[in-house]
Design a protein around this motif. Structure first.
Motif, PDB file in Angstrom:
ATOM      1  N   CYS A  86       0.842  -1.209   0.000  1.00  0.00           N
ATOM      2  CA  CYS A  86       0.000   0.000   0.000  1.00  0.00           C
ATOM      3  C   CYS A  86       0.873   1.255   0.000  1.00  0.00           C
ATOM      4  O   CYS A  86       0.507   2.273  -0.587  1.00  0.00           O
ATOM      5  N   MET A 308      -7.348   1.285  -3.135  1.00  0.00           N
ATOM      6  CA  MET A 308      -6.992   2.286  -2.129  1.00  0.00           C
ATOM      7  C   MET A 308      -6.542   3.581  -2.817  1.00  0.00           C
ATOM      8  O   MET A 308      -6.986   4.679  -2.468  1.00  0.00           O
ATOM      9  N   LEU A 309      -5.684   3.450  -3.808  1.00  0.00           N
ATOM     10  CA  LEU A 309      -5.182   4.642  -4.494  1.00  0.00           C
ATOM     11  C   LEU A 309      -6.272   5.334  -5.304  1.00  0.00           C
ATOM     12  O   LEU A 309      -6.304   6.550  -5.403  1.00  0.00           O
ATOM     13  N   GLN A 311      -9.392   5.557  -4.506  1.00  0.00           N
ATOM     14  CA  GLN A 311     -10.194   6.389  -3.591  1.00  0.00           C
ATOM     15  C   GLN A 311      -9.461   7.680  -3.252  1.00  0.00           C
ATOM     16  O   GLN A 311     -10.070   8.743  -3.141  1.00  0.00           O
ATOM     17  N   ILE A 312      -8.150   7.574  -3.104  1.00  0.00           N
ATOM     18  CA  ILE A 312      -7.352   8.764  -2.791  1.00  0.00           C
ATOM     19  C   ILE A 312      -7.407   9.746  -3.968  1.00  0.00           C
ATOM     20  O   ILE A 312      -7.621  10.952  -3.777  1.00  0.00           O
ATOM     21  N   ALA A 315     -10.766  11.396  -4.112  1.00  0.00           N
ATOM     22  CA  ALA A 315     -10.899  12.411  -3.057  1.00  0.00           C
ATOM     23  C   ALA A 315     -10.147  13.683  -3.436  1.00  0.00           C
ATOM     24  O   ALA A 315     -10.629  14.794  -3.207  1.00  0.00           O
ATOM     25  N   LYS A 316      -8.976  13.507  -4.035  1.00  0.00           N
ATOM     26  CA  LYS A 316      -8.192  14.688  -4.423  1.00  0.00           C
ATOM     27  C   LYS A 316      -8.934  15.484  -5.489  1.00  0.00           C
ATOM     28  O   LYS A 316      -8.957  16.719  -5.462  1.00  0.00           O
ATOM     29  N   ILE A 319     -12.266  16.924  -3.599  1.00  0.00           N
ATOM     30  CA  ILE A 319     -12.087  17.890  -2.512  1.00  0.00           C
ATOM     31  C   ILE A 319     -10.925  18.826  -2.779  1.00  0.00           C
ATOM     32  O   ILE A 319     -10.855  19.914  -2.222  1.00  0.00           O
ATOM     33  N   GLY A 320     -10.008  18.393  -3.618  1.00  0.00           N
ATOM     34  CA  GLY A 320      -8.808  19.208  -3.812  1.00  0.00           C
ATOM     35  C   GLY A 320      -7.719  18.659  -2.938  1.00  0.00           C
ATOM     36  O   GLY A 320      -7.972  18.004  -1.923  1.00  0.00           O
ATOM     37  N   HIS A 321      -6.498  18.950  -3.312  1.00  0.00           N
ATOM     38  CA  HIS A 321      -5.366  18.294  -2.685  1.00  0.00           C
ATOM     39  C   HIS A 321      -4.810  19.071  -1.504  1.00  0.00           C
ATOM     40  O   HIS A 321      -4.379  20.205  -1.646  1.00  0.00           O
ATOM     41  N   SER A 322      -4.839  18.464  -0.335  1.00  0.00           N
ATOM     42  CA  SER A 322      -4.021  18.899   0.804  1.00  0.00           C
ATOM     43  C   SER A 322      -4.115  20.372   1.186  1.00  0.00           C
ATOM     44  O   SER A 322      -3.098  21.027   1.331  1.00  0.00           O
TER      45      SER A 322
END
Lengths: 341, 609
Positions: A86, A308-309, A311-312, A315-316, A319-322
């Motif tokens: 992961c 897993m990736l 979903q990440i 989300a980015k 929602i936008g990154h970090s």
């Protein structure tokens, strides 16, 4: 591109500087050699290879590979391997385990790594005994076995590793043996090519505590009459003359033989490793004579790390990154305390 | 006409059945109070049973909040107001009320059946057992139903709005605006407008009822707090602040966060929060068990992510072998232990600080890890960042000892600007042509190189067997083993942690030494003692338990007596005596509950007498 990806590697490149310390005649030597010979053929640079193990004789394996290696704790290698995969899905992760490490103390983790389907290759060395602790029965020891801890014979029912793997939902399940280096290499290559979890049981001899662990099957001269080499899309045949075949009889199998030179009867089963349902593969794990080896099952499913990736990434995008400022305020009521005059 | 009183602080406890929505009511009151500028501190206290039988004593759920115009350190010792939604809630909480406290009860719930369930032989509202309290009896269920007469809902659903009626009463009494809660309802039930209307009506009805029938002697005014530094605030629970801190630290490092966890009270919220932060490269892994959770985290650290696992005491017990491996292979690992009352399953929803010695020594062999403990819910944010910093800087496991009280309690948190966040850096090893030495330690931090798989030229093997210093090869050499054990110990001992500060008097008659979630109560007690008794008392509240701050011995030497209050049977006390040969006075409390300020003040007076 790193230099290592260009240079053609040899077996020797995969040998570490550590002295190999298994007992003389141990089946692990042959397995190590088969892996070291397979690796150059995979074309994976050494730095991308990680060997992960638990505890036991077989788990010393990573020390002997000139790759990245992690000798972890008893039974937990599947969890370490999952974390590694992961963290960096580009790594080629190989987990080395044994019948005790994988099916006794680590049985729970093995179940879960198999159902999650990360792209990890799991090699279970099955010698049906505890070697490192000097000779107690293992979860694959046959019932009635006399060992140091079972002077009156083991009363445990053994577990069948392939049955366990198929029932856990493994997408690649195979069996091979320490005595057949070609078949091992072929099986390892198939596992490496498979995207998803690959589980291989390796029938392995322990000359010290369980000599003849697979007596009657693995010796070269015995194999033709006792072992059925599975090939996807081919009829399930064995015998020196390949004139014996398996047919399905209800929920069991029957042997059918015919004159040499005759056509293979139409009711002889054709092996389908890619069958959608695992039922037949599961039934096949119960066959003892002839003992099937090779790839029982190889089906495609998304891997754990891919999902897993994904979903990440979603989300980015959504929602936008970090953006920490946004994170701190998300879903919270905020208020401002004005500066004092 | 109603008059207005003022107070600098007030404590309210909302109590009712698990299904009565008391946690929600309490958090709405907290939110609104924070928004209008009060300092707040909360203590949710709920049963482990998801739905204990309705009306029974084990089913009572409570939420206490202290809010004020002054610096609030704790949720308060004793409620000024108890809102009891049924007889069981009254019975469970009555013992905590001081004489003169106000009790608001829903008299509709005081039926024969409910009284029996609560073990009341006669109705306490009708005998004189509540004399000495200011009892306000209201038929809250009936009043709510009347207010919702025109709303198209079944009676059961209407009755579930009665907590908002009660909330409306409290909003009137303490002059809180309804708007923040109304806005929250709009958002919460955006897809069910009928529930927005029903709850809003109940809230307004409660507010209006208090006004119309002059239920209370008048409003009670609690002015905004003036001590809070300027800035933008929100409230956070300890678990929220921990999750935000961990995420922030990994963002600052520029590394993905891998969080392996297995659900366990009271740590599960960490997994819940972090699983929502995927856009920060947060990878959450709900493992098959506690062991797999930590092992996967170590695997992730090995491969170059920041491996973190979170759990409570029983989970730490299961993880201990793997934590030992992290010590041996010298990889960064953060273990968050949200402590709860033990031993064994203990009292899962109750707080305790009894895992300190487990954190320090609960593994086989010499297996040192760093141990940090946040002092307040908001302090979980910087301490979570510290845990990650130390783990990465020194290539070592760090245990963060939160607890149930911090995890679920809330307080205002000033939202930091990104420029205020600590800068964290990481350096992965790269091949330089010379043979790679996986266990060559940095002379200052004693960290070994973080050589992650995928790096050409650094192929090497690690594992749980003892290592040769420098090469990292397996070794059974006796001298090497001693050297390596000492090196791993020195790595933790040498960590740079801030010096211990002393609040109150820097030297004098009594030093109180505390750690973790007891900070608010202990600070309040020290302040009170200095104010009321004029004694020279200092407080050294530890956030670094291993290593201790370098000046701690010196601090201990400046006081005549040392009192160590903690929520266990004397673990820090034992440590201080062993380490500093200092005569300490332990003050253990182990009841699944935080300290009350009054208890601490009484103990300190006894010690000083």
């Amino acid at each position: 591109m790193t230099q290592a990806t260009v240079v053609k590697l040899k077996k020797k490149d995969f040998e570490s500087d550590q002295e190999v310390r298994w007992c003389p005649g141990c089946g692990d030597y042959a397995i190590l050699a088969a892996i070291q010979r397979t690796m150059p053929e995979l074309g994976i640079p050494r730095e991308k290879l990680v060997f992960v193990s638990g505890i036991g004789c077989s788990s010393r394996f990573p020390y002997y590979m000139n790759t990245y290696g992690f000798h972890t704790i008893h039974g937990r290698a599947p969890a370490f391997a999952t974390g590694i995969k992961c963290a960096n899905p580009e790594l080629s992760v190989w987990q080395i385990t044994g019948d005790g490490d994988g099916l006794s103390i680590g049985g729970n983790h093995l179940l879960h790594v198999l159902r999650r389907n990360p792209d990890i290759n799991i090699l279970l060395f099955n010698n049906r005994i505890y070697g490192l602790t000097k000779g107690q029965y293992s979860p694959t020891s046959e019932k009635g076995k006399i060992t140091k801890s079972t002077p009156y014979g083991s009363i445990d029912q053994p577990v069948n590793p392939l049955k366990f793997a198929i029932a856990s939902g493994a997408t690649f399940v195979a069996r091979t043996m320490d005595a057949d280096i070609k078949h091992m290499m072929q099986t390892f290559k198939a596992a490496a090519a498979h995207k998803g979890v690959a589980f291989i049981e390796i029938m392995q001899n322990c000359p010290i505590f369980n000599d003849g662990a697979w007596k009657g099957f693995t010796a070269k001269k015995e194999r033709p009459e006792r072992v059925l080499y599975l090939e996807h899309g081919k009829p399930m045949l064995w015998g020196k003359k390949k004139n014996r075949g398996l047919v399905l009889d209800g929920f069991d199998f029957r042997e059918r033989s015919w004159e040499e030179g005759d056509e293979v009867p139409s009711d002889v089963l054709v092996h389908d490793a890619q069958a959608e349902k695992s039922s037949l593969a599961y039934l096949m794990t119960e066959i003892e004579h002839p003992l099937p080896v090779g790839v029982f099952r190889a089906v495609q499913k998304p891997t754990y790390e891919q999902e897993m990736l994904a979903q990440i990434e979603t989300a980015k995008q959504k929602i936008g990154h970090s953006d920490l400022g946004r994170l701190y305020r998300e879903g919270a009521n905020t208020w401002t305390v004005a500066p004092k005059d | 006409m109603s008059s207005s009183l003022t107070a600098d602080r007030v404590v309210i406890r909302f109590a009712g059945d698990s299904g009565d929505g008391m946690q929600l009511t309490g958090s709405q009151f907290t939110n609104t109070s924070a928004i209008i500028g009060n300092d707040v501190s909360t203590f949710p206290d709920f049963p482990a049973e998801i739905r204990a039988p309705a009306g029974t004593l084990p089913g009572v759920s409570g939420f206490q909040i202290q809010f004020g115009s002054v610096d609030i350190h704790t949720p308060g010792d004793a409620p000024d107001v108890l809102v009891a939604m049924n007889p069981a809630a009254l019975k469970v909480n009555l013992g905590d009320l001081p004489r003169g406290a106000t009790i608001v009860v829903n008299e509709d719930a005081f039926t024969e059946t409910n009284l029996k369930k609560a073990g009341y032989e006669q109705n306490p509202l009708e005998d004189d057992s509540l004399q000495g309290f200011r009892l306000i009896k209201l038929p809250i269920t009936t009043l709510t139903r009347t207010a919702l007469e025109e709303v198209d809902l079944d009676t059961g659903s209407k009755d579930r709005c009665k907590n908002f009626f009660a909330l409306g009463l409290m909003y009137w009494l303490y002059e809180r605006p309804l708007e923040p809660t109304l806005a929250w309802l709009e958002q919460k039930f955006a897809k069910k407008p009928v529930l927005v209307e029903a709850n809003a009506r109940a809230l307004k009805a409660g507010h209006a009822y208090a006004e119309t029938v002059e239920l209370f002697q008048g409003h009670c005014r609690v002015a905004p707090a003036s001590h809070l530094p300027a800035g933008e605030y929100r409230q956070v629970t300890g678990n929220e602040a921990t999750a935000l801190g961990l995420t922030t630290a990994c963002k600052q490092l520029g590394l993905p966060l891998f969080y392996g966890s297995y659900p366990i009270t009271p740590a599960s919220d960490l997994l819940h929060f972090l699983s929502r932060y995927k856009n920060f490269d947060v990878k959450t892994f709900q493992a098959e068990d506690e062991i797999a959770a930590v092992c996967a985290a170590i695997g992730a650290s090995y491969a170059g992510n920041v491996g973190i696992t979170g759990t409570s005491g029983p989970g730490v017990a299961l993880k201990s072998e793997a934590i030992g491996l992290a010590v041996m292979v010298e990889l960064p690992l953060v273990v968050v232990n949200v402590q709860r009352a033990g031993p064994s399953t203990g009292m899962p929803t109750k707080t305790e600080q009894a895992d300190l010695l487990q954190a320090l020594w609960g593994r086989n062999g010499e297996s040192p890890v760093a141990v940090l403990a946040p002092a307040t819910p908001a302090d979980c944010f910087p301490m979570a960042i510290e845990a990650v910093r130390l783990a990465v800087e020194h290539m070592a496991p760090v245990m963060l000892l939160s607890d149930g009280y911090l995890a679920n309690g809330a307080e205002p948190w000033r939202i930091p600007a990104e420029s205020e966040l600590p800068e964290l850096t990481v350096r992965f090893a790269r091949a330089d042509g010379s043979p790679f030495e996986g266990y060559r330690h940095d002379p200052e931090t004693l960290a070994r190189p973080w050589a992650v798989p995928g790096t050409p030229g650094l192929e090497h093997r690690v594992g749980g067997l003892e290592k040769w210093d420098v090469t990292g090869n397996i070794s059974y050499d006796p001298q090497n083993h001693q050297r390596m054990c000492e090196l791993r110990a020195a790595k933790i001992a040498r960590m740079r942690v801030p010096d211990q500060e002393v609040e109150g008097d820097p030297e004098g008659e009594l030093l109180v030494v505390s750690w973790g979630g007891t900070y608010g109560a202990v600070l309040s007690a020290v302040e009170q003692l200095r104010r009321e008794d004029g004694r020279r008392v200092g407080l050294a509240h530890l956030r670094y338990l291993n290593p201790f701050p370098k000046n701690l011995g010196e601090v201990l030497g400046k006081f005549e007596r040392v009192l160590v209050p903690e929520l266990n049977l004397g673990q820090l006390d034992t440590l201080l005596r062993a380490r500093f040969l200092v005569e300490t006075i332990g003050y253990p409390k182990i009841q699944g509950r935080p300290f009350k300020v009054a208890e601490l003040v009484a103990k300190m007076r006894e010690v000083l007498a």
